[in-house]
Structure formats: C-alpha cells, structure tokens
Design a protein around this motif. Structure first.
Motif, short mmCIF file in Angstrom:
data_model
loop_
_atom_site.label_atom_id
_atom_site.label_comp_id
_atom_site.label_asym_id
_atom_site.label_seq_id
_atom_site.Cartn_x
_atom_site.Cartn_y
_atom_site.Cartn_z
N LEU A 1 0.84 -1.21 0.00
CA LEU A 1 0.00 0.00 0.00
C LEU A 1 0.87 1.26 0.00
O LEU A 1 0.56 2.25 -0.66
CB LEU A 1 -0.95 0.00 1.21
N ALA A 2 1.99 1.19 0.73
CA ALA A 2 2.93 2.32 0.74
C ALA A 2 3.48 2.57 -0.66
O ALA A 2 3.57 3.73 -1.11
CB ALA A 2 4.06 2.05 1.73
N VAL A 3 3.83 1.49 -1.37
CA VAL A 3 4.34 1.62 -2.74
C VAL A 3 3.29 2.28 -3.64
O VAL A 3 3.61 3.18 -4.43
CB VAL A 3 4.76 0.23 -3.30
N LYS A 4 2.03 1.88 -3.50
CA LYS A 4 0.94 2.50 -4.27
C LYS A 4 0.88 4.00 -4.00
O LYS A 4 0.75 4.81 -4.91
CB LYS A 4 -0.41 1.87 -3.90
N ALA A 5 0.97 4.34 -2.71
CA ALA A 5 0.86 5.76 -2.33
C ALA A 5 2.05 6.57 -2.87
O ALA A 5 1.87 7.69 -3.35
CB ALA A 5 0.77 5.88 -0.81
N ILE A 6 3.25 5.98 -2.82
CA ILE A 6 4.44 6.66 -3.36
C ILE A 6 4.28 6.88 -4.86
O ILE A 6 4.55 7.97 -5.37
CB ILE A 6 5.72 5.83 -3.06
N THR A 7 3.81 5.83 -5.54
CA THR A 7 3.61 5.91 -6.99
C THR A 7 2.62 7.02 -7.34
O THR A 7 2.76 7.69 -8.36
CB THR A 7 3.10 4.55 -7.52
N ALA A 8 1.64 7.23 -6.47
CA ALA A 8 0.64 8.28 -6.70
C ALA A 8 1.17 9.66 -6.29
O ALA A 8 0.45 10.66 -6.38
CB ALA A 8 -0.65 7.95 -5.95
N GLY A 9 2.39 9.71 -5.78
CA GLY A 9 3.00 11.01 -5.47
C GLY A 9 2.84 11.47 -4.03
O GLY A 9 3.16 12.62 -3.71
N HIS A 10 2.36 10.60 -3.16
CA HIS A 10 2.19 10.97 -1.75
C HIS A 10 3.51 10.83 -0.99
O HIS A 10 4.33 9.97 -1.30
CB HIS A 10 1.14 10.10 -1.07
N ARG A 11 3.66 11.65 0.03
CA ARG A 11 4.80 11.48 0.94
C ARG A 11 4.50 10.34 1.88
O ARG A 11 3.47 10.30 2.54
CB ARG A 11 5.04 12.76 1.74
N VAL A 12 5.44 9.40 1.97
CA VAL A 12 5.24 8.18 2.76
C VAL A 12 6.46 7.96 3.65
O VAL A 12 7.59 8.28 3.26
CB VAL A 12 5.06 6.96 1.82
N LEU A 13 6.22 7.47 4.85
CA LEU A 13 7.32 7.10 5.74
C LEU A 13 7.00 5.77 6.39
O LEU A 13 5.88 5.56 6.86
CB LEU A 13 7.52 8.19 6.80
N PHE A 14 7.97 4.87 6.39
CA PHE A 14 7.81 3.54 6.99
C PHE A 14 8.75 3.42 8.19
O PHE A 14 9.93 3.75 8.11
CB PHE A 14 8.16 2.46 5.97
N MET A 15 8.22 2.94 9.30
CA MET A 15 9.05 2.69 10.48
C MET A 15 8.44 1.55 11.27
O MET A 15 7.23 1.36 11.25
CB MET A 15 9.01 3.90 11.43
N THR A 16 9.27 0.82 12.00
CA THR A 16 8.68 -0.05 13.01
C THR A 16 8.33 0.86 14.20
O THR A 16 8.91 1.94 14.36
CB THR A 16 9.64 -1.16 13.48
N LEU A 17 7.40 0.41 15.02
CA LEU A 17 7.05 1.20 16.20
C LEU A 17 8.29 1.42 17.06
O LEU A 17 8.52 2.52 17.58
CB LEU A 17 5.98 0.47 17.01
N ASP A 18 9.09 0.37 17.17
CA ASP A 18 10.30 0.45 17.97
C ASP A 18 11.26 1.54 17.46
O ASP A 18 11.80 2.33 18.24
CB ASP A 18 10.98 -0.92 17.96
N GLN A 19 11.44 1.60 16.15
CA GLN A 19 12.30 2.64 15.55
C GLN A 19 11.73 4.03 15.85
O GLN A 19 12.49 4.95 16.18
CB GLN A 19 12.39 2.45 14.03
N MET A 20 10.40 4.16 15.73
CA MET A 20 9.81 5.48 15.98
C MET A 20 10.01 5.91 17.43
O MET A 20 10.35 7.07 17.72
CB MET A 20 8.32 5.49 15.62
N LEU A 21 9.79 4.97 18.35
CA LEU A 21 9.92 5.33 19.77
C LEU A 21 11.36 5.67 20.13
O LEU A 21 11.62 6.61 20.90
CB LEU A 21 9.39 4.19 20.65
N THR A 22 12.31 4.94 19.57
CA THR A 22 13.73 5.24 19.79
C THR A 22 14.04 6.66 19.32
O THR A 22 14.71 7.44 20.02
CB THR A 22 14.62 4.22 19.06
N LYS A 23 13.55 6.97 18.14
CA LYS A 23 13.77 8.31 17.55
C LYS A 23 13.16 9.40 18.43
O LYS A 23 13.79 10.43 18.70
CB LYS A 23 13.12 8.30 16.16
N LEU A 24 11.94 9.16 18.91
CA LEU A 24 11.25 10.18 19.71
C LEU A 24 11.93 10.37 21.07
O LEU A 24 12.05 11.49 21.57
CB LEU A 24 9.78 9.79 19.91
N LYS A 25 12.39 9.28 21.67
CA LYS A 25 13.03 9.39 22.99
C LYS A 25 14.38 10.10 22.88
O LYS A 25 14.72 10.91 23.74
CB LYS A 25 13.15 8.01 23.63
N ARG A 26 15.10 9.79 21.79
CA ARG A 26 16.36 10.51 21.58
C ARG A 26 16.08 12.00 21.35
O ARG A 26 16.77 12.86 21.90
CB ARG A 26 17.10 9.92 20.37
#
Ligand code: ADP
Ligand code: MG
Length: 189
Positions: free
Chosen positions: A59-84
């Motif tokens: 679904l992310a690939v479809k959205a990218i192809t349609a020109g949308h901004r897309v970001l993929f992360m695992t929840l763990d990656q997102m939380l690490t990023k936010l805590k840092r």
C-alpha cells in the motif's frame, strides 16, 4: 531509500489464495488510495507471517507511486527516535516530521511491551495525525490486548478511539507464509 521501506513488495506479488481470510475486494479498494485522500487509517492484525508487513509495504508503494509522501518505520524505531529527540530537546521538531507524511506505516505494534513514556509518545503522534493523514498499523495483538501492550487501558482506549474512528481493519487469520515455504523445502515435519 524509498520512504525508508525495508524492501519492496507489491499487491500483485501477494497470493490471496493462500490467505482466504483476507477479502481481496477490501485490498483492491485500499489500493485505490481513497483512504489516503480521506486521511483514514488501515490496521492489519494477525499472527506472524500472514503478510501484514507485505501488504503495508504494498500500500505504501501504491501511495508513493501516486506522489504521496510516505514514511515507513517499526514502532520500535519510531519510539527510539522520539526518545532521543526528547533528550536532545528536539521532540517538537521530530513530532512535526512524523505528522507531515501523508502515509505513515507503523509496523510491529505489540511485539514489545511499552512503558508509560512510550505509550504517551505514541499517543501524541496518533493525536496529531488524526483526521489529517493516514496511518497504517500492523500488530500481532488483537484490540482487546492493546491495553496490555500500552501498559495502560485508559490510554489504549484513547488511542483506539482516534485510530478506529476512520479506519479499515483487516483481521488476518491463517498460517504463516514463512512456515509454508519451510514446509515445502522439507525443513519442517
Ligand atoms: P507478517 O508481517 O504478518 O509477520 P510478512 O508480511 O513479513 O508477515 O510475510 C512474511 C513473508 O512471507 C514475506 O516475505 C512476505 O512477502 C511473504 N508472504 C506472506 N504472505 C504472503 C502471501 N499471501 N503471498 C505471497 N507472499 C506472502
Ligand atoms: Mg511483519
């Protein structure tokens, strides 16, 4: 790296006959990206190996192809990023970068138990994106178990309230595709 996708998978590569609990029509409808236009969410639930990450990437690939901004992360990656970010006094800035993508995929909710800080950071992301942009979530836990995942039933209810207000939920039941491949190769009994 394309929207930080770990790899590319497409809907065409998905074998629907192997996973009959998935309504092909629902996936086809989602692939039309109406949910992105309407800032609705997609929640893929099910045990390991049933194709949750595959479909979220497709679904992310479809959205990218349609020109949308897309970001993929695992929840763990997102939380690490936010805590840092919080430690570096950049929380506001990083939260903004997580609100901007028209589609945010948060993979693997429920594998790791979340502490209070984790749960409240997750809540802030969901609240900010609510009715503004689409979030695609995958989880191995059913909604009734989310109270435990978030370590707080009240917060879990508030999160689910926003997530599910405009959402398509797919409950995938069935066998792991990974194990099927192993079985075929004769690696399992
Ligand atoms: P999950 O995220 O639910 O644990 P994945 O999406 O990572 O599972 O799927 C595991 C592997 O099996 C991936 O390589 C994926 O592409 C593949 N796979 C899963 N289900 C299917 C399917 N129905 N058709 C084709 N490939 C599949
Ligand atoms: Mg997965």
């Amino acid at each position: 790296t394309l929207a930080r996708l770990p790899y590319i998978k497409t809907i065409e590569q998905f074998d629907f006959s192997f996973q009959p609990s998935i309504d092909k029509k629902v996936i086809r409808e989602l692939a039309g990206l109406g949910f992105v236009e309407r800032s609705e969410n997609v929640i893929l639930l099910g045990p390991p190996g049933v194709g949750k990450t595959h479909l979220s990437i497709a679904l992310a690939v479809k959205a990218i192809t349609a020109g949308h901004r897309v970001l993929f992360m695992t929840l763990d990656q997102m939380l690490t990023k936010l805590k840092r970010a919080r430690e570096e006094n950049k929380l506001e800035k990083v939260l903004t970068t997580l609100v901007q993508p028209k589609v945010l995929v948060l993979d693997e909710i429920g594998y790791m138990p979340m502490g209070r800080e984790d749960a409240s950071l997750f809540f802030r992301v969901i609240t900010r994106r609510y009715e503004k942009a689409s979030t695609i979530l995958t989880s191995n836990k059913s909604f009734v178990d989310w109270g435990e995942v978030f370590g707080d039933p009240v917060l879990a209810t508030a999160i689910l309230d926003r997530l599910l207000h405009h959402a398509t939920t797919l409950n995938i039941k069935g066998e792991s595709y990974r194990l099927r491949e192993k079985r075929r190769a004769g690696l399992l009994g």
